[in-house]
Scaffold this motif. Structure first.
Motif, PDB file in Angstrom:
ATOM      1  N   CYS A 263       0.841  -1.187   0.000  1.00 38.42           N
ATOM      2  CA  CYS A 263       0.000   0.000   0.000  1.00 38.42           C
ATOM      3  C   CYS A 263       0.883   1.247   0.000  1.00 38.42           C
ATOM      4  CB  CYS A 263      -0.907  -0.006   1.233  1.00 38.42           C
ATOM      5  SG  CYS A 263      -2.048   1.388   1.364  1.00 38.42           S
ATOM      6  N   PHE A 264       0.358   2.318  -0.539  1.00 43.48           N
ATOM      7  CA  PHE A 264       1.065   3.608  -0.518  1.00 43.48           C
ATOM      8  C   PHE A 264       0.023   4.714  -0.444  1.00 43.48           C
ATOM      9  CE2 PHE A 264       1.200   1.440  -4.637  1.00 43.48           C
ATOM     10  CZ  PHE A 264       0.319   2.212  -5.392  1.00 43.48           C
ATOM     11  N   SER A 265       0.482   5.941  -0.208  1.00 46.51           N
ATOM     12  CA  SER A 265      -0.475   7.010   0.063  1.00 46.51           C
ATOM     13  C   SER A 265       0.024   8.358  -0.450  1.00 46.51           C
ATOM     14  CB  SER A 265      -0.720   7.110   1.576  1.00 46.51           C
ATOM     15  OG  SER A 265       0.496   7.383   2.261  1.00 46.51           O
ATOM     16  N   VAL A 266      -0.912   9.303  -0.466  1.00 41.78           N
ATOM     17  CA  VAL A 266      -0.606  10.702  -0.755  1.00 41.78           C
ATOM     18  C   VAL A 266      -1.382  11.532   0.251  1.00 41.78           C
ATOM     19  CG1 VAL A 266      -2.486  10.965  -2.432  1.00 41.78           C
ATOM     20  CG2 VAL A 266      -0.500  12.483  -2.553  1.00 41.78           C
ATOM     21  N   ALA A 267      -0.802  12.638   0.659  1.00 37.50           N
ATOM     22  CA  ALA A 267      -1.458  13.494   1.647  1.00 37.50           C
ATOM     23  C   ALA A 267      -1.110  14.946   1.365  1.00 37.50           C
ATOM     24  CB  ALA A 267      -1.028  13.112   3.066  1.00 37.50           C
ATOM     25  N   GLY A 268      -1.974  15.850   1.811  1.00 40.66           N
ATOM     26  CA  GLY A 268      -1.717  17.265   1.628  1.00 40.66           C
ATOM     27  C   GLY A 268      -2.550  18.105   2.569  1.00 40.66           C
ATOM     28  N   VAL A 269      -2.040  19.277   2.903  1.00 43.50           N
ATOM     29  CA  VAL A 269      -2.754  20.275   3.690  1.00 43.50           C
ATOM     30  C   VAL A 269      -2.918  21.502   2.793  1.00 43.50           C
ATOM     31  CG1 VAL A 269      -2.730  21.718   5.767  1.00 43.50           C
ATOM     32  CG2 VAL A 269      -1.790  19.403   5.845  1.00 43.50           C
ATOM     33  N   TYR A 270      -4.084  22.134   2.848  1.00 41.11           N
ATOM     34  CA  TYR A 270      -4.413  23.205   1.917  1.00 41.11           C
ATOM     35  C   TYR A 270      -4.918  24.438   2.667  1.00 41.11           C
ATOM     36  CZ  TYR A 270      -4.601  19.147  -1.218  1.00 41.11           C
ATOM     37  OH  TYR A 270      -4.310  17.986  -1.888  1.00 41.11           O
ATOM     38  N   THR A 271      -4.725  25.601   2.038  1.00 40.70           N
ATOM     39  CA  THR A 271      -5.254  26.854   2.580  1.00 40.70           C
ATOM     40  C   THR A 271      -6.061  27.559   1.496  1.00 40.70           C
ATOM     41  OG1 THR A 271      -3.236  28.050   1.963  1.00 40.70           O
ATOM     42  CG2 THR A 271      -3.350  27.177   4.210  1.00 40.70           C
ATOM     43  N   TYR A 272      -6.753  28.609   1.906  1.00 38.66           N
ATOM     44  CA  TYR A 272      -7.625  29.353   0.991  1.00 38.66           C
ATOM     45  C   TYR A 272      -6.992  30.682   0.617  1.00 38.66           C
ATOM     46  CZ  TYR A 272     -11.746  31.898  -0.689  1.00 38.66           C
ATOM     47  OH  TYR A 272     -12.626  32.640  -1.434  1.00 38.66           O
ATOM     48  N   ASP A 273      -6.917  30.951  -0.668  1.00 37.52           N
ATOM     49  CA  ASP A 273      -6.471  32.241  -1.189  1.00 37.52           C
ATOM     50  C   ASP A 273      -7.727  33.023  -1.560  1.00 37.52           C
ATOM     51  OD1 ASP A 273      -5.644  34.390  -2.821  1.00 37.52           O
ATOM     52  OD2 ASP A 273      -3.863  33.301  -3.494  1.00 37.52           O
ATOM     53  N   LYS A 274      -8.128  33.950  -0.686  1.00 34.87           N
ATOM     54  CA  LYS A 274      -9.389  34.681  -0.877  1.00 34.87           C
ATOM     55  C   LYS A 274      -9.354  35.535  -2.125  1.00 34.87           C
ATOM     56  CE  LYS A 274     -12.669  37.647   1.586  1.00 34.87           C
ATOM     57  NZ  LYS A 274     -12.938  38.374   2.859  1.00 34.87           N
ATOM     58  N   GLU A 275      -8.225  36.158  -2.393  1.00 35.76           N
ATOM     59  CA  GLU A 275      -8.118  37.047  -3.552  1.00 35.76           C
ATOM     60  C   GLU A 275      -8.356  36.296  -4.860  1.00 35.76           C
ATOM     61  OE1 GLU A 275      -4.730  39.869  -5.684  1.00 35.76           O
ATOM     62  OE2 GLU A 275      -4.645  39.524  -3.515  1.00 35.76           O
ATOM     63  N   LYS A 276      -7.852  35.073  -4.935  1.00 34.11           N
ATOM     64  CA  LYS A 276      -7.993  34.272  -6.155  1.00 34.11           C
ATOM     65  C   LYS A 276      -9.158  33.286  -6.073  1.00 34.11           C
ATOM     66  CE  LYS A 276      -3.026  34.356  -7.230  1.00 34.11           C
ATOM     67  NZ  LYS A 276      -1.813  33.515  -7.434  1.00 34.11           N
ATOM     68  N   ASN A 277      -9.827  33.230  -4.920  1.00 38.76           N
ATOM     69  CA  ASN A 277     -10.853  32.214  -4.667  1.00 38.76           C
ATOM     70  C   ASN A 277     -10.323  30.838  -5.058  1.00 38.76           C
ATOM     71  OD1 ASN A 277     -13.336  31.077  -3.891  1.00 38.76           O
ATOM     72  ND2 ASN A 277     -14.136  31.210  -5.996  1.00 38.76           N
ATOM     73  N   ALA A 278      -9.195  30.505  -4.463  1.00 40.71           N
ATOM     74  CA  ALA A 278      -8.524  29.253  -4.823  1.00 40.71           C
ATOM     75  C   ALA A 278      -8.063  28.521  -3.576  1.00 40.71           C
ATOM     76  CB  ALA A 278      -7.328  29.534  -5.720  1.00 40.71           C
ATOM     77  N   ILE A 279      -8.067  27.203  -3.671  1.00 41.67           N
ATOM     78  CA  ILE A 279      -7.506  26.358  -2.626  1.00 41.67           C
ATOM     79  C   ILE A 279      -6.100  25.968  -3.063  1.00 41.67           C
ATOM     80  CG2 ILE A 279      -7.700  24.140  -1.442  1.00 41.67           C
ATOM     81  CD1 ILE A 279     -10.739  24.371  -1.761  1.00 41.67           C
TER      82      ILE A 279
END
Length: 430
Positions: free
Chosen positions: A375-391
């Protein structure tokens, strides 16, 4: 990419997605505003539960047609024979214990102006805010010859449940030496590594019970999620790259793009060939669930949203999360939906009080089981860019399992995957 330190990941996810939610005091209050949640998958169930945990005065009604939900994640283990259908089944009894009203009916209309939801059973529910988590639907018309009816012969099994059981029965009935043909979908789609985990676990089943059989993946894409890790596993476990390989992956550039689907002939036509199979698994291109289209909140194939609150850009007061939204960067996965639901719940609870929603943070992790003890995996933590409305993914926050991981590491990740499954199911539905 680097491996995410698991302790750090837990710290980040705890601080990010559930900030102000898990630790919120449960203070009894007078009857408060009404929120209707449409869809009881990991997104809708989690949003309903965390709204109640954050503010028990909110009257939460969850509308879901099915009394039992089958998780797509871990459904490939059912195809391998390593898990039963009951092993991916959840009920809504746990949500009822949180004071959530669970209605088993099909939503047929959402009136954004009138703030009400209507159902096939003739019920009407007023709301102050509505959360939609309708999941995916299929663009059957993108594959000539294919249809919802054809999927009863060539199952997609991309919505877990009866389709999963059907595909499993077909694999069991397939003669040794038969060919399993999979048509993979184009991007974006639910669970990017899912088709390749499926091929892996079907090969795992064949290796034990039908060793003369073969898998052909017809793929409109020229690359796929976790590709190097999958190919490494296929090489080790199933002879990939040799003339005895159990798995053959045909990318779009080399004839993998499907053309006409010949249901009667159990075949898939491509630009270069016609591929026949004893079992054919066609996973169509995908779009937001039908109710999102009916509500008029979709642009193209997905619902456009404010990615900080998941409020629709086309219909104020309606929030859309999970697979149906256009939350690019984050993959369309069960854990993404679970994470987005917590962000959405915090935003809705704040907005109902006339307050500014808290700064959002999101997480995702995805395990892929490729065979016995592998088995293997991928992981990530994300934030919000309000100006670009992007994660946006936080630099250095996550990554893939290492290609040079030991056999023991791969085996350990199987246990992590099963533990993750138990935890996310409990977090969403218990």
């Amino acid at each position: 990419m680097t491996i995410l330190n698991r302790r750090t990941f837990i710290q980040l996810t705890g601080a990010g997605t559930a900030a102000g939610i898990i630790g919120a005091p449960m203070v009894a209050r007078a009857a408060g505003p009404k929120v209707v949640v449409i869809g009881g998958g990991p997104g809708g169930a989690t949003a309903a539960k965390y709204l109640r945990r954050l503010d028990p005065s909110i009257e939460v009604t969850l509308i879901e047609p099915n009394k039992e939900y089958f998780t797509c994640f871990m459904s490939n283990e059912v195809l391998a024979g390593d898990r039963t259908m009951d092993g991916i089944k959840v009920t809504y009894d746990g949500l009822k214990k949180h004071g959530i009203t669970v209605v088993h009916d099909l939503v047929t209309g959402v009136d954004a102006a009138g703030k009400k939801v209507t159902t096939k059973g003739g019920q009407t529910f007023a709301y102050d805010r509505c959360i939609m988590a309708p999941g995916i639907d299929f663009n059957f018309e993108a594959l000539p010859g294919f249809s919802a009816e054809a999927a009863e012969t060539m199952p997609h099994a991309w919505k877990a449940g009866p389709q999963t059981a059907l595909l499993r029965k077909q694999l069991e009935a397939m003669p040794d030496g038969g060919v399993f043909v999979m048509v993979a979908p184009p991007n974006p789609f639910r669970c990017p590594p899912g088709p390749y985990e499926r091929a892996s676990l079907v090969a795992h089943y064949f290796k034990q019970h039908k060793p003369k059989s073969k898998i052909i993946i017809l793929d409109p894409k020229d690359s796929f999620s976790k590709q190097k890790l999958f190919e490494q596993a296929w090489t080790k476990l199933y002879g990939f790259g040799t003339d005895k390989s159990m798995i053959e992956w045909v990318p779009g550039a080399k004839g993998g793009k499907p053309g006409r689907i010949d249901v009667a002939g159990m075949a898939v036509e491509t630009d270069f060939d016609t591929i026949k199979g004893a079992v054919v698994n066609v996973i169509p291109p995908q779009k937001a669930g039908k109710i999102a289209f009916d509500a008029g909140i979709v642009e193209g194939s997905w619902a456009t949203v404010n990615k900080g609150t998941f409020e629709s850009l086309k219909a104020p007061g309606i929030h859309v999360l999970g697979d149906a939204s256009d939350a690019a960067t984050m993959p369309k996965s069960g854990y993404s939906a679970n994470s987005q639901a917590k962000v959405c719940a915090a935003a809705v609870a704040a907005l109902l009080k006339g307050k500014e929603p808290p700064a959002p943070a999101y997480v995702n992790t995805c395990y892929s089981i490729a065979g016995k003890d592998h088995c293997f995996s991928v992981a990530g933590v994300y934030t919000y860019d309000k100006e670009k409305n992007a994660i946006a993914e936080v630099a250095g926050s996550g990554g893939l399992s290492r290609l040079d991981a030991s056999d023991e590491d791969r085996k350990r990740e199987v246990s992590y995957a099963h533990s993750w499954y138990r935890n996310v199911v409990a977090d969403s539905w218990s």
